[in-house]
Write an enzyme that holds these catalytic residues in place. Structure first.
Site, PDB file in Angstrom:
ATOM      1  N   SER A  56       0.840  -1.522   0.195  1.00 56.57           N
ATOM      2  CA  SER A  56      -0.021  -0.161  -0.058  1.00 56.57           C
ATOM      3  C   SER A  56       0.655   0.972  -0.203  1.00 56.57           C
ATOM      4  CB  SER A  56      -1.296   0.359   1.510  1.00 56.57           C
ATOM      5  OG  SER A  56      -2.254   1.449   1.381  1.00 56.57           O
ATOM      6  N   THR A  57       0.904   1.689   0.973  1.00 55.23           N
ATOM      7  CA  THR A  57       1.973   3.231   0.851  1.00 55.23           C
ATOM      8  C   THR A  57       3.243   3.108   0.840  1.00 55.23           C
ATOM      9  OG1 THR A  57      -0.186   3.645   2.609  1.00 55.23           O
ATOM     10  CG2 THR A  57       2.148   5.776   2.459  1.00 55.23           C
ATOM     11  N   HIS A  90      -2.424  -1.447  -3.056  1.00 55.79           N
ATOM     12  CA  HIS A  90      -3.505  -0.290  -3.609  1.00 55.79           C
ATOM     13  C   HIS A  90      -3.143   1.340  -3.654  1.00 55.79           C
ATOM     14  CE1 HIS A  90      -4.479  -1.578   1.498  1.00 55.79           C
ATOM     15  NE2 HIS A  90      -4.733  -2.551  -0.035  1.00 55.79           N
ATOM     16  N   MET A 109      -0.321   1.129   5.047  1.00 56.15           N
ATOM     17  CA  MET A 109      -1.214   1.240   6.359  1.00 56.15           C
ATOM     18  C   MET A 109      -1.775   0.077   6.468  1.00 56.15           C
ATOM     19  SD  MET A 109      -2.705   5.608   7.262  1.00 56.15           S
ATOM     20  CE  MET A 109      -3.395   4.963   5.078  1.00 56.15           C
ATOM     21  N   ASP A 168      -4.902  -4.958   6.173  1.00 52.55           N
ATOM     22  CA  ASP A 168      -4.835  -5.616   4.789  1.00 52.55           C
ATOM     23  C   ASP A 168      -3.918  -6.719   4.279  1.00 52.55           C
ATOM     24  OD1 ASP A 168      -5.831  -6.660   2.693  1.00 52.55           O
ATOM     25  OD2 ASP A 168      -5.378  -4.756   1.430  1.00 52.55           O
TER      26      ASP A 168
END
Length: 345
Positions: free
Chosen positions: A171-172, A198, A286, A289
């Site tokens: 993600s991030t 993401h 973050m 998940d």
């Protein structure tokens, strides 16, 4: 207190973002700038923890300013991107942007979901003088947690023999981390790699193209019903990706952990398909998940690798998996790239 500089050539956009951030506890807008050049001038005079910056601006665009900011100040930057700026946005992520968020289509009626996403990305940043060696981490629970235990590790040779597929979630900070991993892959894969990053719809197409340019192997954005071959597949934005009987299946089931695509969908379906012959990897991101997905991978006898805190942009998703005691190895990003290359080579 997180001190933010807002950079956008639209005075209305600067006002809208300032008003939104005024409602967030422990956040303050230290200043606003109308272009990249103006922003750099302000950073020389103002202490800032985070820059929220438009991609496309006159005088100096966001990408040019980002490169200077990362080199000179090393302050995290979140890019604001219109749908027309997808390719430039991917370039910004590769150049070190912390993350990006699509500009709302209607500034006079911003959707609640957009505001929530914006707030989450802002709050992932830790305040008070990020230094060159400081890493941004997700908030750590105040509860005294026992030290997580690692499961039995395997050598790369063992893993290569015991793996039929690799799944990766991020993600991030993920785009830059994934580019690093993808650049280490050999020019021939002996097994497929599936990735969930993401990212909104449209942007994944450009990110897959960028990875394909950087990699010696073929990287594609997955499509529904696609036959699984020995290549790298990136899940398209706004879809969940699952694996079933040798094919990739896409769906638009409800968001999970506030996101679509979600890593958990991929990990769980891959575990059902490949059983003990699966290696799962969680990179920077973050939230949580992928952690439940790694539990499923473990229960099927698969192998789990998490990126270490020191090399994560945001140590959220990997930490969540580690705390569930289902991770076999915690490795720095460079070693993860090497290990995956050895597994699939």
């Amino acid at each position: 207190m997180i001190k933010i500089l807002i950079v956008d050539d639209s005075a209305f956009m600067r006002k809208v973002l300032s008003d939104l951030l005024a409602q967030v506890p422990d956040v303050t807008v230290s200043g606003t700038a109308r272009n990249g050049k103006n922003a750099i001038e302000m950073l020389n005079k103002t202490l800032v923890d985070l820059v929220v910056m438009d991609v496309e601006m006159p005088v100096m665009d966001g990408l040019s300013a980002l490169k200077i900011i990362k080199q000179t100040f090393n302050i995290p930057v979140i890019m604001l991107s219109a749908l027309s700026n997808q390719e430039i946005t991917i370039e910004a992520l590769a150049a070190g942007a912390l993350d990006f968020i699509e500009k709302p289509t209607n500034l006079r009626a911003i959707e609640t979901e957009w505001v929530s996403d914006f707030y989450e990305k802002i709050k992932s940043v830790q305040p008070s003088g990020l230094t060159e060696t400081t890493k941004i981490t997700a908030p750590i629970s105040k509860n005294n947690q026992p030290t997580p235990r690692l499961l039995e590790p395997m050598s790369a040779v063992q893993l290569r023999m015991n793996t039929q597929a690799v799944v990766i979630g991020a993600s991030t900070g993920g785009p830059k981390a994934l580019l690093s991993v993808i650049q280490q892959l050999p020019n021939h894969l002996s097994k497929p790699i599936f990735i969930v990053q993401h990212m909104p719809k449209g942007f994944t197409k450009h990110f897959a193209e960028r990875m394909n340019q950087e990699a010696a192997v073929t990287v594609v954005e997955a499509t529904d019903g696609m036959l699984i071959q020995n290549r790298v597949y990136l899940c398209p934005g706004d879809y969940h990706m699952t694996l079933d009987r040798g094919r990739i299946m896409l769906n638009q089931a409800p968001k999970l952990h506030g996101t679509r695509p979600a890593v958990d969908y991929l990990f769980k379906s891959a575990a059902s398909l490949y059983q003990a012959k699966l290696t799962a990897v969680l990179l920077t991101g973050m939230g949580k998940d992928g952690a439940d997905g790694m539990v499923t991978v473990h229960h099927h006898g698969g192998y789990n690798i998490a990126q270490n805190k020191e090399t994560c942009t945001v140590y959220g998703m990997p930490r969540s998996a580690v705390e569930k005691n289902v991770v076999n190895e915690i490795l720095p990003l460079a070693m993860i790239g090497t290990k995956i290359s050895q597994i699939v080579g």
